[in-house]
Design an enzyme around this catalytic site. Structure first.
Site, PDB file in Angstrom:
ATOM      1  N   CYS A  57      16.628  19.433  13.890  1.00  0.00           N
ATOM      2  CA  CYS A  57      15.893  18.174  13.779  1.00  0.00           C
ATOM      3  C   CYS A  57      14.401  18.326  14.076  1.00  0.00           C
ATOM      4  O   CYS A  57      13.658  17.344  13.979  1.00  0.00           O
ATOM      5  CB  CYS A  57      16.488  17.137  14.724  1.00  0.00           C
ATOM      6  SG  CYS A  57      18.270  16.909  14.484  1.00  0.00           S
TER       7      CYS A  57
ATOM      8  N   HIS B  56      11.236  11.418  20.061  1.00  0.00           N
ATOM      9  CA  HIS B  56      12.306  11.780  19.124  1.00  0.00           C
ATOM     10  C   HIS B  56      13.213  10.571  18.931  1.00  0.00           C
ATOM     11  O   HIS B  56      13.566  10.236  17.798  1.00  0.00           O
ATOM     12  CB  HIS B  56      13.075  12.982  19.681  1.00  0.00           C
ATOM     13  CG  HIS B  56      14.067  13.571  18.751  1.00  0.00           C
ATOM     14  ND1 HIS B  56      13.753  13.989  17.481  1.00  0.00           N
ATOM     15  CD2 HIS B  56      15.393  13.828  18.903  1.00  0.00           C
ATOM     16  CE1 HIS B  56      14.822  14.486  16.886  1.00  0.00           C
ATOM     17  NE2 HIS B  56      15.834  14.383  17.729  1.00  0.00           N
TER      18      HIS B  56
ATOM     19  N   HIS C 245      17.202   8.692  11.098  1.00  0.00           N
ATOM     20  CA  HIS C 245      16.939  10.093  11.437  1.00  0.00           C
ATOM     21  C   HIS C 245      17.078  10.946  10.176  1.00  0.00           C
ATOM     22  O   HIS C 245      18.190  11.173   9.688  1.00  0.00           O
ATOM     23  CB  HIS C 245      17.941  10.539  12.500  1.00  0.00           C
ATOM     24  CG  HIS C 245      17.634  11.858  13.118  1.00  0.00           C
ATOM     25  ND1 HIS C 245      16.620  12.682  12.688  1.00  0.00           N
ATOM     26  CD2 HIS C 245      18.228  12.524  14.154  1.00  0.00           C
ATOM     27  CE1 HIS C 245      16.598  13.773  13.416  1.00  0.00           C
ATOM     28  NE2 HIS C 245      17.562  13.705  14.308  1.00  0.00           N
TER      29      HIS C 245
END
Length: 626
Positions: free
Chosen positions: A264, A420, A458
């Site tokens: 990620c 994040h 995401h």
């Protein structure tokens, strides 16, 4: 002297729309914008979504709002109510022996042991066997997860160039890189003529590779589903293909490629390589990006099985007592609040970096500077997906680097964080503790924190690119997006030194000098970025190059701004062009002029200089002296 990497172009697309010229960012804060800016943002989305210009304004606005950002997955991706799958089925005859009829042409090449075949004419055979038959029955099921950060309805990247059955992630890569390139307002041929051919590099990838039917997904499933493997699925499925496609079909690049993967944090891993190469002088132009097309039932099935995604049932539990009978798909992502998992998304983000001298020479617009990117692993781990200590190191390093540049007082009062912020229970605890402890250590009392996955979801490898381009928008419009999908901060979130706004936070103009961008990935892939505002970057450039050089630069920049705006105006009219050159300008061996000191390449003004000195020669001299 170290070179400063500066952002001179940015582009791409995510659930908020086209990234260049801050259109995607402005969708996040739409209601906080002046009316004229709202209308321009809506026009950008309407053009991207292919909407009828005759649609009444109020109806158009409502349609755009409903079909952007996180929402229930629409049928253009797949039908969440009827996802195809194969059900295992065992068949037996009533008397123990089983018989069925099929076409002779459909018999397997190797007839299974125990099958007795009988020709019944007309090209058909009867198959008799003892016992039973195991088979896979094509059927469908309802997905447990129905929400995602889907690209704006009606947008299809394959409509903008000859996609030739490319995986969706590669289509997004071509679109994103082209958008970033044209946002510069400088012809690519001008850039090529200004540097040596090997001083341009591309750093781009995807974290998950290309998993749809045109890539690895189709490759692995073809034979199992009775189909055939194509000649392209393996090659086009590779995770490095975004860099390869951009090099070959967008830029005509003969310099370096450096695709990097970090789960990620993938975009930041690519950015780190670019920053290091520009600072060292090895590269003068870097195209950095990541593209991910994760809204696929197979990908989502994997994350859901891990317990990582927010399921419809768990979302309903979060809103127990509200009287809802259906999950609140728009609020599926709830960073730092009561939450139940992340919401998957698709996106493509690309930025163009120059060294500071080239930016001034070509009159490039400077949107930010990236002096440092830090990466650290977690050490020994309990599980591959659990958080560890590495992110404490990267955040602290990025914060310290920012303070060293902008000053201790400015760090405390003129910086913000892009978290994040995945919307998982584990992330809200671990990341809030990391940020809060860092704020304490540096004397920051109320650190503003944005968590844009609340709007976008995401996008895995491209997610940190979403954070970077939205930071550029914050400096442009002075609005920090609030975490508007939540109504409270969870009790286990550490926030004594953090400010987690639940509504948009209006900032004073030129009040933020730096941003700390943070990304965490499965496997211990942690990356944090120190990003400098365009205003502070200009101060650095004026100080380094002097007022005379700065004056000349400002004059040259006017042309870049005008050309960039012309591209944006055309896109607003629905005339968006994508740079894609398949089979054009292909180089052969005859196009090279090879000499002992350099190589000339047809179409390039400057030559590739061959290395003729070595930093290790003095080592031999030292040995001889001894």
């Amino acid at each position: 002297m170290s070179h400063l990497p500066v952002v001179v172009g940015f582009g791409g697309v995510n659930p908020a729309g086209r990234s260049s010229f801050h259109h995607g960012y402005r969708r996040l804060v739409l209601d906080a914008l002046p009316l004229a800016a709202q209308q321009r943002t809506l026009q950008s989305l309407a053009a991207l979504m292919g909407m009828d210009e005759r649609m009444p304004e109020a109806e158009r606005r409502q349609h755009i709002l409903a079909h952007t950002l996180i929402r229930k997955i629409e049928s253009a991706a797949f039908d969440v109510e009827q996802v195809a799958w194969n059900k295992r089925l065992h068949l037996e005859g009533g008397a123990g022996q089983f018989e069925f009829v099929t076409s002779a042409k459909q018999l397997p090449e190797c007839v299974p042991e125990g099958w007795a075949l009988r020709d019944i004419g007309g090209g058909k055979v009867a198959v008799t066997l003892d016992g039973g038959l195991d088979m896979l029955l094509p059927t469908h099921r309802k997905m447990d997860v129905s929400s995602a950060g889907q690209l704006p309805t009606g947008f299809d990247p394959s409509n903008y160039y000859s996609a030739r059955n490319h995986p969706r992630g590669l289509q997004l890569s071509v679109f994103g890189a082209s958008d970033a390139l044209q946002s510069m307002g400088i012809d690519w041929d001008t850039v090529r003529a200004s540097v040596h051919p090997d001083q341009i590099s591309v750093y781009a990838s995807s974290a998950m590779a290309q998993l749809d039917d045109a890539g690895f997904g189709g490759l692995l499933a073809a034979r199992a589903n009775g189909g055939r493997v194509s000649s392209k699925q393996l090659a086009l499925g590779l995770a490095d293909m975004p860099a390869d496609f951009v090099s070959a079909y967008v830029l005509g690049n003969v310099g370096g490629t450096g695709p990097s993967l970090g789960a990620c944090a993938t975009f930041f891993y690519n950015l780190r390589q670019a920053v290091q190469d520009i600072r060292s002088g090895a590269v003068r132009v870097a195209v950095v990006g990541a593209a991910e097309a994760g809204i696929d039932p197979r990908v989502m099935d994997g994350y859901a099985t891990m317990g990582a995604l927010a399921t419809d049932a768990d979302l309903l539990k979060l809103d127990a007592g509200s009287g809802r009978s259906e999950a609140d798909y728009r609020r599926a992502s709830r960073p730092f609040s009561s939450n139940c998992g992340f919401t998957i998304a698709e996106a493509s983000q690309f930025v163009v970096l120059f060294d500071d001298a080239l930016a001034l020479e070509l009159g490039a617009q400077v949107h930010a500077a990236v002096p440092e990117v830090f990466v650290n692993a977690d050490g020994y781990k309990k599980s591959i997906s659990s958080p560890g200590v590495g992110n404490y190191l990267t955040v602290a390093k990025a914060t310290s680097a920012a303070g060293a540049i902008i000053g201790e007082h400015a760090l405390k009062t003129r910086s913000f964080v892009q978290a994040h912020g995945t919307s998982t229970p584990q992330n809200r605890v671990s990341e809030s503790h990391i940020l809060n402890e860092t704020a304490k250590a540096f004397g920051i009392e109320r650190w503003p924190v944005a968590a844009i996955k609340a709007y976008l979801g995401h996008s895995i490898g491209a997610a940190s690119g979403d954070q970077l381009v939205s930071s550029l928008g914050i400096w442009r419009d002075n609005i920090l997006p609030g975490i508007t999908t939540i109504d409270h901060i969870a009790d286990d979130v550490q926030r004594s030194n953090l400010h987690l706004p639940m509504s948009h936070l209006e900032l004073e103009e030129d009040s933020m000098d730096a941003a700390i961008l943070n990304a965490k990935g499965f496997g211990g892939n942690n990356a944090s970025v120190c990003l400098l505002s365009p205003q502070f970057t200009e101060r650095l450039l004026r100080g380094r190059h002097g007022s005379h050089a700065w004056k000349g630069y400002c004059e040259r920049r006017e042309e870049s701004v005008a050309q960039a705006n012309a591209y944006d105006e055309a896109a607003l009219r629905g005339e968006l062009s994508v740079r894609y050159q398949f089979g054009e300008g292909v180089l052969e061996s005859d196009d090279l002029d090879i000499q002992a000191d350099s190589i000339g390449i047809a179409g390039w003004l400057k030559r590739v200089e061959l290395p003729n000195t070595s930093p290790y020669t003095s080592w031999l001299a030292s040995e001889d002296a001894q």
